[in-house]
Enzyme design. Structure first.
Site, PDB file in Angstrom:
ATOM      1  CB  THR A 126     -37.666 -15.433  16.536  1.00 25.35           C
ATOM      2  OG1 THR A 126     -38.623 -14.590  15.886  1.00 25.35           O
ATOM      3  CG2 THR A 126     -37.866 -16.868  16.107  1.00 25.35           C
ATOM      4  CB  SER A 127     -39.324 -11.004  19.559  1.00 24.62           C
ATOM      5  OG  SER A 127     -39.182  -9.697  19.095  1.00 24.62           O
ATOM      6  NE  ARG A 128     -33.483  -8.553  22.270  1.00 22.76           N
ATOM      7  CZ  ARG A 128     -32.978  -8.896  21.086  1.00 22.76           C
ATOM      8  NH1 ARG A 128     -33.324 -10.042  20.519  1.00 22.76           N
ATOM      9  NH2 ARG A 128     -32.124  -8.111  20.452  1.00 22.76           N
ATOM     10  CG  ASP A 135     -33.562 -18.031  18.151  1.00 26.07           C
ATOM     11  OD1 ASP A 135     -32.814 -19.024  18.206  1.00 26.07           O
ATOM     12  OD2 ASP A 135     -33.191 -16.911  17.755  1.00 26.07           O
ATOM     13  CD  GLU A 170     -31.157 -14.562  24.786  1.00 31.77           C
ATOM     14  OE1 GLU A 170     -32.266 -14.981  24.428  1.00 31.77           O
ATOM     15  OE2 GLU A 170     -30.373 -13.981  24.014  1.00 31.77           O
ATOM     16  CG  HIS A 177     -30.332 -14.766  20.434  1.00 34.00           C
ATOM     17  ND1 HIS A 177     -30.645 -13.902  21.450  1.00 34.00           N
ATOM     18  CD2 HIS A 177     -30.507 -14.061  19.294  1.00 34.00           C
ATOM     19  CE1 HIS A 177     -30.976 -12.721  20.942  1.00 34.00           C
ATOM     20  NE2 HIS A 177     -30.905 -12.811  19.626  1.00 34.00           N
ATOM     21  CD  GLN A 178     -30.020 -22.151  15.354  1.00 33.49           C
ATOM     22  OE1 GLN A 178     -29.784 -22.985  16.201  1.00 33.49           O
ATOM     23  NE2 GLN A 178     -29.957 -22.424  14.057  1.00 33.49           N
ATOM     24  CB  ALA A 179     -33.641 -16.170  14.693  1.00 25.60           C
ATOM     25  CG  PHE A 180     -28.220 -13.394  14.462  1.00 24.34           C
ATOM     26  CD1 PHE A 180     -28.351 -14.122  15.621  1.00 24.34           C
ATOM     27  CD2 PHE A 180     -26.947 -13.079  14.006  1.00 24.34           C
ATOM     28  CE1 PHE A 180     -27.225 -14.535  16.329  1.00 24.34           C
ATOM     29  CE2 PHE A 180     -25.813 -13.485  14.703  1.00 24.34           C
ATOM     30  CZ  PHE A 180     -25.961 -14.224  15.875  1.00 24.34           C
TER      31      PHE A 180
HETATM   32  P1  NAI Z   1     -38.897  -3.262  13.811  1.00 24.91           P
HETATM   33  O1  NAI Z   1     -38.559  -2.074  14.652  1.00 24.91           O
HETATM   34  O2  NAI Z   1     -38.736  -3.177  12.327  1.00 24.91           O
HETATM   35  O3  NAI Z   1     -40.417  -3.714  14.100  1.00 24.91           O
HETATM   36  C1  NAI Z   1     -40.957  -3.852  15.369  1.00 24.91           C
HETATM   37  C2  NAI Z   1     -42.459  -3.598  15.266  1.00 24.91           C
HETATM   38  O4  NAI Z   1     -43.067  -3.909  16.515  1.00 24.91           O
HETATM   39  C3  NAI Z   1     -42.808  -2.151  14.957  1.00 24.91           C
HETATM   40  O5  NAI Z   1     -43.692  -2.107  13.857  1.00 24.91           O
HETATM   41  C4  NAI Z   1     -43.474  -1.647  16.237  1.00 24.91           C
HETATM   42  O6  NAI Z   1     -44.465  -0.661  16.010  1.00 24.91           O
HETATM   43  C5  NAI Z   1     -44.065  -2.929  16.773  1.00 24.91           C
HETATM   44  N1  NAI Z   1     -44.382  -2.933  18.192  1.00 24.91           N
HETATM   45  C6  NAI Z   1     -43.714  -2.348  19.220  1.00 24.91           C
HETATM   46  N2  NAI Z   1     -44.319  -2.633  20.387  1.00 24.91           N
HETATM   47  C7  NAI Z   1     -45.382  -3.407  20.101  1.00 24.91           C
HETATM   48  C8  NAI Z   1     -46.398  -4.028  20.889  1.00 24.91           C
HETATM   49  N3  NAI Z   1     -46.412  -3.903  22.216  1.00 24.91           N
HETATM   50  N4  NAI Z   1     -47.343  -4.747  20.251  1.00 24.91           N
HETATM   51  C9  NAI Z   1     -47.331  -4.897  18.916  1.00 24.91           C
HETATM   52  N5  NAI Z   1     -46.396  -4.323  18.114  1.00 24.91           N
HETATM   53  C10 NAI Z   1     -45.441  -3.603  18.704  1.00 24.91           C
HETATM   54  O7  NAI Z   1     -38.025  -4.457  14.407  1.00 24.91           O
HETATM   55  P2  NAI Z   1     -37.578  -5.792  13.671  1.00 24.91           P
HETATM   56  O8  NAI Z   1     -36.315  -5.556  12.927  1.00 24.91           O
HETATM   57  O9  NAI Z   1     -38.734  -6.376  12.957  1.00 24.91           O
HETATM   58  O10 NAI Z   1     -37.191  -6.716  14.934  1.00 24.91           O
HETATM   59  C11 NAI Z   1     -38.178  -7.169  15.843  1.00 24.91           C
HETATM   60  C12 NAI Z   1     -37.476  -7.827  17.019  1.00 24.91           C
HETATM   61  O11 NAI Z   1     -36.828  -9.030  16.618  1.00 24.91           O
HETATM   62  C13 NAI Z   1     -36.320  -7.019  17.620  1.00 24.91           C
HETATM   63  O12 NAI Z   1     -36.795  -6.033  18.505  1.00 24.91           O
HETATM   64  C14 NAI Z   1     -35.527  -8.052  18.340  1.00 24.91           C
HETATM   65  O13 NAI Z   1     -36.037  -8.179  19.644  1.00 24.91           O
HETATM   66  C15 NAI Z   1     -35.822  -9.344  17.565  1.00 24.91           C
HETATM   67  N6  NAI Z   1     -34.632  -9.861  16.869  1.00 24.91           N
HETATM   68  C16 NAI Z   1     -34.266 -11.162  17.124  1.00 24.91           C
HETATM   69  C17 NAI Z   1     -33.160 -11.709  16.503  1.00 24.91           C
HETATM   70  C18 NAI Z   1     -32.768 -13.139  16.732  1.00 24.91           C
HETATM   71  O14 NAI Z   1     -31.698 -13.552  16.279  1.00 24.91           O
HETATM   72  N7  NAI Z   1     -33.561 -13.940  17.413  1.00 24.91           N
HETATM   73  C19 NAI Z   1     -32.329 -10.918  15.586  1.00 24.91           C
HETATM   74  C20 NAI Z   1     -32.829  -9.573  15.340  1.00 24.91           C
HETATM   75  C21 NAI Z   1     -33.934  -9.080  15.993  1.00 24.91           C
END
Ligand code: NAI
Length: 333
Positions: free
Chosen positions: A233-235, A259, A264, A296-299
């Site tokens: 659900t990240s990128r 997601d 996309e 991309h609806q997780a949010f």
């Molecule tokens: P955050 O910044 O709170 O946490 C990200 C964590 O990943 C940090 O602890 C960081 O140290 C760690 N990290 C960075 N590179 C890494 C690697 N190579 N291996 C392991 N850990 C690593 O970010 P948050 O808020 O938790 O969001 C995470 C991701 O979720 C966002 O970057 C975004 O891509 C995705 N996202 C997706 C949404 C959706 O609707 N599908 C909505 C919002 C965010």
């Protein structure tokens, strides 16, 4: 005070109109994304422009906006890879964003994808509508007792882990920094390879950057357990789609929930039901019975949209009055 919204969907209008009652700004909604093709259409008196993930705020676009008197760019999302920050700074335009709106919304969607895949509720839903109450083909597996590997234990990863601990899973994690509170709850931090090796379920919660592009590719997939379930659900760029398709075909990956998708931009947030989709990889992914794709609806929850609207309007209000928002992380420039 006028704010022009780009890439505006009906739900953006609903939430921003609702929370704007407290501010009384004039809101103008444009369905199109912002880019060089439309920037000249910004109407006189627009002081703020509110944009989303696929709007293109290049140097050229920012120069034109500055000449038109735009003073604020408000991103109604966390990421800002689509904005030329330096040019905005040079032009004296302030930029704000929404650093976090609802980590639980994304974490819960990741769990929803997992539960759909492991209990096949998407198939059961269709089947009973056809009055087919047979259980053949619906065999699932328990989450209780399974090992879940979490890559990235920031805000969303942490919310996801709390839910998985509630299911009775053993949780392994990998991050650049270890979270002591999670360790106290029994989460074990290991290397990326060790997490791959030992996990039945893998969920990605780290941001995409130059170092972790295609984190899940042919060479990392071979380190996972045969029969692994992967949730992203990240990128989209964290997964090499071609390699993942090969592993699905061989049966190495048993279930995949995504997601996000690396291409996309051409697909998501649009109704393409009457179109021919040229992208063969997404079509192949959607053809697997053990793959679940959401757009991309997780949010996308009431709570998250409320947060996005309130934080954005509050930041604009502060910037227009020349005061600082309470949370400094909302300001980029
Ligand atoms: P955050 O910044 O709170 O946490 C990200 C964590 O990943 C940090 O602890 C960081 O140290 C760690 N990290 C960075 N590179 C890494 C690697 N190579 N291996 C392991 N850990 C690593 O970010 P948050 O808020 O938790 O969001 C995470 C991701 O979720 C966002 O970057 C975004 O891509 C995705 N996202 C997706 C949404 C959706 O609707 N599908 C909505 C919002 C965010």
């Amino acid at each position: 005070m006028k704010i022009a919204f780009f890439s505006a969907k009906p739900y953006d209008k609903t939430f921003f109109n609702r929370y704007n009652e407290a501010y009384g700004f004039e809101l103008e909604f444009w369905e199109t994304h912002l880019g060089p093709h439309i920037v000249n259409a910004i109407t006189p008196g627009t002081e703020a422009v509110c944009v989303f993930v696929n709007d293109k705020l290049t140097g050229e676009v920012i120069d034109i906006m500055a000449a038109k008197g735009v003073k604020i760019i408000a991103l109604r999302c966390a990421g800002f890879n689509n904005v030329d920050l330096e040019r905005a700074k040079k032009q004296g335009i302030r930029i704000c964003r929404v650093p976090a709106y609802s980590p639980e919304a994304v974490a819960e969607h990741a769990v929803a994808m997992l539960l759909t895949l492991n209990r096949k509720t998407h198939k059961a839903y269709n089947r009973v509508r056809e009055q087919n109450f047979s259980l053949n083909g619906l065999l699932g597996f328990n989450l209780y007792g399974r090992t879940t590997g979490v890559i990235g234990t920031g805000k969303i990863g942490k919310a996801f882990i709390k839910i998985m601990l509630g299911f009775g899973c053993k949780v392994l994690a990998c991050d650049l920094y270890e979270d002591e509170t999670l360790k106290a709850e029994g989460v074990q931090y290991l290397s990326f390879d060790e997490v791959l090796n030992q996990s039945d379920i893998l969920s990605l919660h780290c941001p995409l950057n130059a170092e972790n592009h295609y984190l899940i590719n042919e060479s990392s997939i071979v380190k996972t357990k045969k029969g692994v379930t992967i949730i992203n659900t990240s990128r989209g760029g964290l997964l090499n789609t071609h390699d993942v398709i090969q592993a699905l075909k061989s049966g190495h990956i048993a279930y995949l929930g995504i997601d996000v998708y690396e291409q996309e931009e051409q697909l998501f947030f649009k109704d393409l039901s009457g179109s021919i989709i040229a992208n063969d990889e997404i079509q192949r992914l959607m053809s697997f019975p053990n793959v679940l794709v959401t757009g991309h609806q997780a949010f996308f929850t009431e709570e998250a949209l409320s947060q996005i609207a309130t934080i954005t309007l509050n930041s604009i209000d502060h910037l227009i009055k020349g005061s600082a928002p309470a949370d400094p992380s909302v300001l980029l420039v």
